[in-house]
Motif scaffolding. Sequence first.
Motif, PDB file in Angstrom:
ATOM      1  N   LEU B  26    -106.558  63.148  60.299  1.00  0.00           N
ATOM      2  CA  LEU B  26    -105.928  63.915  61.391  1.00  0.00           C
ATOM      3  C   LEU B  26    -105.618  65.338  60.927  1.00  0.00           C
ATOM      4  O   LEU B  26    -105.916  66.316  61.623  1.00  0.00           O
ATOM      5  CB  LEU B  26    -104.623  63.231  61.834  1.00  0.00           C
ATOM      6  N   ALA B  27    -105.033  65.454  59.750  1.00  0.00           N
ATOM      7  CA  ALA B  27    -104.634  66.774  59.251  1.00  0.00           C
ATOM      8  C   ALA B  27    -105.843  67.642  58.939  1.00  0.00           C
ATOM      9  O   ALA B  27    -105.854  68.842  59.227  1.00  0.00           O
ATOM     10  CB  ALA B  27    -103.754  66.612  58.006  1.00  0.00           C
ATOM     11  N   GLU B  28    -106.883  67.031  58.351  1.00  0.00           N
ATOM     12  CA  GLU B  28    -108.096  67.800  58.040  1.00  0.00           C
ATOM     13  C   GLU B  28    -108.720  68.362  59.315  1.00  0.00           C
ATOM     14  O   GLU B  28    -109.282  69.452  59.318  1.00  0.00           O
ATOM     15  CB  GLU B  28    -109.093  66.906  57.290  1.00  0.00           C
ATOM     16  N   PHE B 169    -111.475  60.970  51.499  1.00  0.00           N
ATOM     17  CA  PHE B 169    -110.117  60.788  52.032  1.00  0.00           C
ATOM     18  C   PHE B 169    -109.654  59.340  51.884  1.00  0.00           C
ATOM     19  O   PHE B 169    -108.472  59.074  51.661  1.00  0.00           O
ATOM     20  CB  PHE B 169    -110.045  61.268  53.494  1.00  0.00           C
ATOM     21  N   THR B 170    -110.596  58.399  52.003  1.00  0.00           N
ATOM     22  CA  THR B 170    -110.230  56.998  51.789  1.00  0.00           C
ATOM     23  C   THR B 170    -109.789  56.791  50.342  1.00  0.00           C
ATOM     24  O   THR B 170    -108.747  56.176  50.068  1.00  0.00           O
ATOM     25  CB  THR B 170    -111.435  56.087  52.116  1.00  0.00           C
ATOM     26  N   ALA B 171    -110.578  57.292  49.419  1.00  0.00           N
ATOM     27  CA  ALA B 171    -110.236  57.152  47.998  1.00  0.00           C
ATOM     28  C   ALA B 171    -108.918  57.858  47.691  1.00  0.00           C
ATOM     29  O   ALA B 171    -108.039  57.305  47.004  1.00  0.00           O
ATOM     30  CB  ALA B 171    -111.360  57.745  47.141  1.00  0.00           C
ATOM     31  N   ALA B 172    -108.765  59.071  48.216  1.00  0.00           N
ATOM     32  CA  ALA B 172    -107.547  59.845  47.933  1.00  0.00           C
ATOM     33  C   ALA B 172    -106.316  59.166  48.519  1.00  0.00           C
ATOM     34  O   ALA B 172    -105.219  59.243  47.958  1.00  0.00           O
ATOM     35  CB  ALA B 172    -107.695  61.266  48.480  1.00  0.00           C
ATOM     36  N   TYR B 196    -109.518  64.926  42.247  1.00  0.00           N
ATOM     37  CA  TYR B 196    -108.249  64.672  42.929  1.00  0.00           C
ATOM     38  C   TYR B 196    -107.441  65.963  43.089  1.00  0.00           C
ATOM     39  O   TYR B 196    -106.826  66.196  44.129  1.00  0.00           O
ATOM     40  CB  TYR B 196    -107.435  63.602  42.181  1.00  0.00           C
ATOM     41  N   ALA B 197    -107.442  66.812  42.052  1.00  0.00           N
ATOM     42  CA  ALA B 197    -106.707  68.085  42.150  1.00  0.00           C
ATOM     43  C   ALA B 197    -107.259  68.931  43.299  1.00  0.00           C
ATOM     44  O   ALA B 197    -106.506  69.590  44.020  1.00  0.00           O
ATOM     45  CB  ALA B 197    -106.806  68.852  40.827  1.00  0.00           C
ATOM     46  N   THR B 198    -108.574  68.883  43.487  1.00  0.00           N
ATOM     47  CA  THR B 198    -109.202  69.682  44.543  1.00  0.00           C
ATOM     48  C   THR B 198    -108.818  69.169  45.929  1.00  0.00           C
ATOM     49  O   THR B 198    -108.448  69.933  46.815  1.00  0.00           O
ATOM     50  CB  THR B 198    -110.745  69.658  44.386  1.00  0.00           C
ATOM     51  N   PRO B 203    -104.796  71.837  52.532  1.00  0.00           N
ATOM     52  CA  PRO B 203    -103.628  71.805  53.442  1.00  0.00           C
ATOM     53  C   PRO B 203    -103.424  70.412  54.060  1.00  0.00           C
ATOM     54  O   PRO B 203    -102.285  70.003  54.297  1.00  0.00           O
ATOM     55  CB  PRO B 203    -104.002  72.834  54.521  1.00  0.00           C
ATOM     56  N   ALA B 204    -104.520  69.670  54.283  1.00  0.00           N
ATOM     57  CA  ALA B 204    -104.411  68.341  54.907  1.00  0.00           C
ATOM     58  C   ALA B 204    -103.548  67.393  54.103  1.00  0.00           C
ATOM     59  O   ALA B 204    -103.025  66.408  54.621  1.00  0.00           O
ATOM     60  CB  ALA B 204    -105.812  67.732  55.087  1.00  0.00           C
TER      61      ALA B 204
END
Lengths: 228, 228
Positions: B26-28, B169-172, B196-198, B203-204
């Motif tokens: 949603l945020a992305e 996004f699923t992994a994160a 992961y840092a990236t 912003p999402a």
Amino acid sequence: MNTNTQTTRLYHTALSPYCRKVRLVLAEKKIEVELVEERYWEGPPDLKRRNPAGKLPVLRFRGNLLAESQAIVEYLDEAVPAPSLMPQQPLERHEVRRLCAWFDDKFQAEVTRPILNERVWKKITRSGYPDSRIVKDGLRAIKEHMDYLAGLLETRRWLAGNTLSLADFTAAAHFSCLDYISDVDWDRSEALRDWYATIKSRPAFRSVLADQVPGIHPAAHYAELDFG
Amino acid sequence: MNTNTQTTRLYHTALSPYCRKVRLVLAEKKIEVELVEERYWEGPPDLKRRNPAGKLPVLRFRGNLLAESQAIVEYLDEAVPAPSLMPQQPLERHEVRRLCAWFDDKFQAEVTRPILNERVWKKITRSGYPDSRIVKDGLRAIKEHMDYLAGLLETRRWLAGNTLSLADFTAAAHFSCLDYISDVDWDRSEALRDWYATIKSRPAFRSVLADQVPGIHPAAHYAELDFG
């Protein structure tokens, strides 16, 4: 064995709803496939090489190895578009995927896995006797699921809407495993029994109805097309 | 509370990878959402009405109620196409979905669920103390998963290929839940830490990094964007 890398080959096991879902979709799209039965519980050495997750089904198709049943059937529907098993509108597509997840996650956890574990896998792997309490819980849960699905069919021709979709094949894959060992009380809902009789009579279902699991006999009505 | 049926509203719980996955997508896509925290383990009466499966997340979007996280994010990617989080080619789309299933099924069963159950849910629901053997098994399993992912990142910019996708996004979503309680050894793989840092610096990710679970403090580095 044909070693042409272009041969379509499905590594599978007979009473797995995930493997059956892929078999049904392949057959519905008239894709010829060589079935290779894997005794995955014995940890065949090539299984992890073909699928690092160590799970079945694995499909070799057009030279690629594909894994995860829902990802495979969505791929097949995109790569071999006719007949289409997904509607066009995003909201209708969501409903198909919601119901696929319903079966592959919730129905599997509450019904398919406990019942098959107790009544089939323990026998095949010689790892004990069925726990009747677990079987009873599964048979109680299936009633609630059948009532929910019967409710859907009051306003729909197929489970996710008015067209046949991946949701119907996913559901039928689970029900067919349970029907093999006669654990579906089809008298509970006429609408659901008619739905299953209709999908079961499709040519795509023939291969699944011909399954014979060594040591486990199918229910008398399992392969009958008119079981009402 | 805004009762306009057009308000986008997500019924969720904070440390659920499935809810986080929907929040991140949603945020992305820059879709504003009202978050409603549900204590689902207390069986809130409206949960089953909104989603007969009785599970979170549930998204109210354009007047419809949507359930099942993967079905929701695929819907969002189709209904709100920009920025696209799915590649175009069927084979690449399969790879995204295969990895989503990898996390939501295998990683969840072997890592996220056992560790969060023992270290978070038992505390929140006051149902006992962590079983250190289960936690240890989970921490052993996460190493194998991290090695597998690090292998993927040797030839790919993102997990499923060279474009950011639902797989990332699923992994994160899973990693961020474990990172909240500091159960990810980021020193194990530089490639995975950089990945992961990236994604974490997008912003999402802000909303997820602002989460505070009552009684459970986040790790010191949890919300830091440069944790290398």
